[in-house]
Write a protein that holds these residues in place. Structure first.
Motif, PDB file in Angstrom:
ATOM      1  N   GLU A 175       0.912  -1.384   0.122  1.00  0.00           N
ATOM      2  CA  GLU A 175      -0.391  -0.097  -0.118  1.00  0.00           C
ATOM      3  C   GLU A 175       0.983   1.471  -0.186  1.00  0.00           C
ATOM      4  O   GLU A 175       0.817   1.766  -0.951  1.00  0.00           O
ATOM      5  CB  GLU A 175      -1.282  -0.117   1.301  1.00  0.00           C
ATOM      6  CG  GLU A 175      -1.949  -0.585   1.168  1.00  0.00           C
ATOM      7  CD  GLU A 175      -2.030  -2.326   1.818  1.00  0.00           C
ATOM      8  OE1 GLU A 175       0.033  -2.426   2.303  1.00  0.00           O
ATOM      9  OE2 GLU A 175      -1.940  -3.290   1.797  1.00  0.00           O
ATOM     10  N   ALA A 182       2.636   1.760  -3.355  1.00  0.00           N
ATOM     11  CA  ALA A 182       1.463   2.431  -4.097  1.00  0.00           C
ATOM     12  C   ALA A 182       1.403   3.134  -3.892  1.00  0.00           C
ATOM     13  O   ALA A 182       0.740   4.298  -5.236  1.00  0.00           O
ATOM     14  CB  ALA A 182       0.168   1.022  -4.083  1.00  0.00           C
ATOM     15  N   PHE A 183       1.059   3.959  -2.443  1.00  0.00           N
ATOM     16  CA  PHE A 183       0.682   5.691  -2.374  1.00  0.00           C
ATOM     17  C   PHE A 183       2.692   6.194  -3.139  1.00  0.00           C
ATOM     18  O   PHE A 183       2.035   7.252  -3.852  1.00  0.00           O
ATOM     19  CB  PHE A 183       0.446   5.380  -1.368  1.00  0.00           C
ATOM     20  CG  PHE A 183       0.720   6.839  -0.750  1.00  0.00           C
ATOM     21  CD1 PHE A 183      -0.349   7.516  -0.632  1.00  0.00           C
ATOM     22  CD2 PHE A 183       1.817   7.711   0.086  1.00  0.00           C
ATOM     23  CE1 PHE A 183      -0.958   8.576  -1.022  1.00  0.00           C
ATOM     24  CE2 PHE A 183       1.506   9.006   0.224  1.00  0.00           C
ATOM     25  CZ  PHE A 183       0.243   9.564   0.236  1.00  0.00           C
ATOM     26  N   TYR A 184       3.057   6.364  -2.386  1.00  0.00           N
ATOM     27  CA  TYR A 184       4.220   6.631  -3.186  1.00  0.00           C
ATOM     28  C   TYR A 184       4.486   7.107  -4.495  1.00  0.00           C
ATOM     29  O   TYR A 184       5.220   7.936  -5.435  1.00  0.00           O
ATOM     30  CB  TYR A 184       5.562   6.266  -2.572  1.00  0.00           C
ATOM     31  CG  TYR A 184       5.534   6.203  -1.220  1.00  0.00           C
ATOM     32  CD1 TYR A 184       5.457   7.685   0.064  1.00  0.00           C
ATOM     33  CD2 TYR A 184       5.605   5.168  -0.517  1.00  0.00           C
ATOM     34  CE1 TYR A 184       5.155   7.521   0.936  1.00  0.00           C
ATOM     35  CE2 TYR A 184       6.034   4.989   0.919  1.00  0.00           C
ATOM     36  CZ  TYR A 184       5.794   6.598   1.609  1.00  0.00           C
ATOM     37  OH  TYR A 184       5.595   6.035   3.198  1.00  0.00           O
ATOM     38  N   ALA A 185       4.588   5.532  -5.349  1.00  0.00           N
ATOM     39  CA  ALA A 185       3.873   5.584  -6.667  1.00  0.00           C
ATOM     40  C   ALA A 185       3.548   6.725  -7.451  1.00  0.00           C
ATOM     41  O   ALA A 185       3.492   7.340  -8.141  1.00  0.00           O
ATOM     42  CB  ALA A 185       4.302   4.300  -7.086  1.00  0.00           C
ATOM     43  N   ARG A 186       1.733   6.515  -7.034  1.00  0.00           N
ATOM     44  CA  ARG A 186       0.746   7.637  -7.236  1.00  0.00           C
ATOM     45  C   ARG A 186       1.416   8.869  -6.931  1.00  0.00           C
ATOM     46  O   ARG A 186       1.310  10.166  -7.491  1.00  0.00           O
ATOM     47  CB  ARG A 186      -0.914   7.292  -6.520  1.00  0.00           C
ATOM     48  CG  ARG A 186      -1.047   6.585  -7.354  1.00  0.00           C
ATOM     49  CD  ARG A 186      -2.858   5.592  -6.434  1.00  0.00           C
ATOM     50  NE  ARG A 186      -2.723   6.171  -5.144  1.00  0.00           N
ATOM     51  CZ  ARG A 186      -2.607   5.039  -4.282  1.00  0.00           C
ATOM     52  NH1 ARG A 186      -2.347   3.388  -4.785  1.00  0.00           N
ATOM     53  NH2 ARG A 186      -2.408   5.090  -3.259  1.00  0.00           N
ATOM     54  N   GLN A 187       2.316   9.623  -5.780  1.00  0.00           N
ATOM     55  CA  GLN A 187       2.316  10.264  -5.799  1.00  0.00           C
ATOM     56  C   GLN A 187       3.662  11.179  -6.295  1.00  0.00           C
ATOM     57  O   GLN A 187       4.284  12.446  -6.489  1.00  0.00           O
ATOM     58  CB  GLN A 187       2.661  10.693  -3.933  1.00  0.00           C
ATOM     59  CG  GLN A 187       1.427  10.849  -3.155  1.00  0.00           C
ATOM     60  CD  GLN A 187       0.418  10.898  -3.508  1.00  0.00           C
ATOM     61  OE1 GLN A 187       0.569  12.256  -4.004  1.00  0.00           O
ATOM     62  NE2 GLN A 187      -0.630  10.786  -3.487  1.00  0.00           N
TER      63      GLN A 187
END
Length: 62
Positions: free
Chosen positions: A23, A26-31
């Motif tokens: 999670e 994925a969050f960091y990649a989206r950012q």
């Protein structure tokens, strides 16, 4: 954090997390964070994932 870092002239944000933190990864990649090599005094380690995000054009890899 990024807003404060930019305001203080920081060109790059870097972080370290674990490979089993799906999670978070994925969050960091989206950012906008991308996987990179170790930084600072961190050694390469199979339980570490290093990520960075350019906060200014000066922080972009050349």
């Amino acid at each position: 954090m990024e807003t404060t870092a930019r305001a203080r002239g920081c060109p790059v944000a870097m972080l370290e997390t674990g490979p089993y933190q799906a999670e978070a990864l994925a969050f960091y990649a989206r950012q906008g964070y991308a996987v990179c090599g170790p930084f600072g005094d961190y050694p390469a380690h199979p339980l570490s994932v290093f990520m960075r995000k350019c906060l200014t054009e000066a922080g972009a890899p050349s």
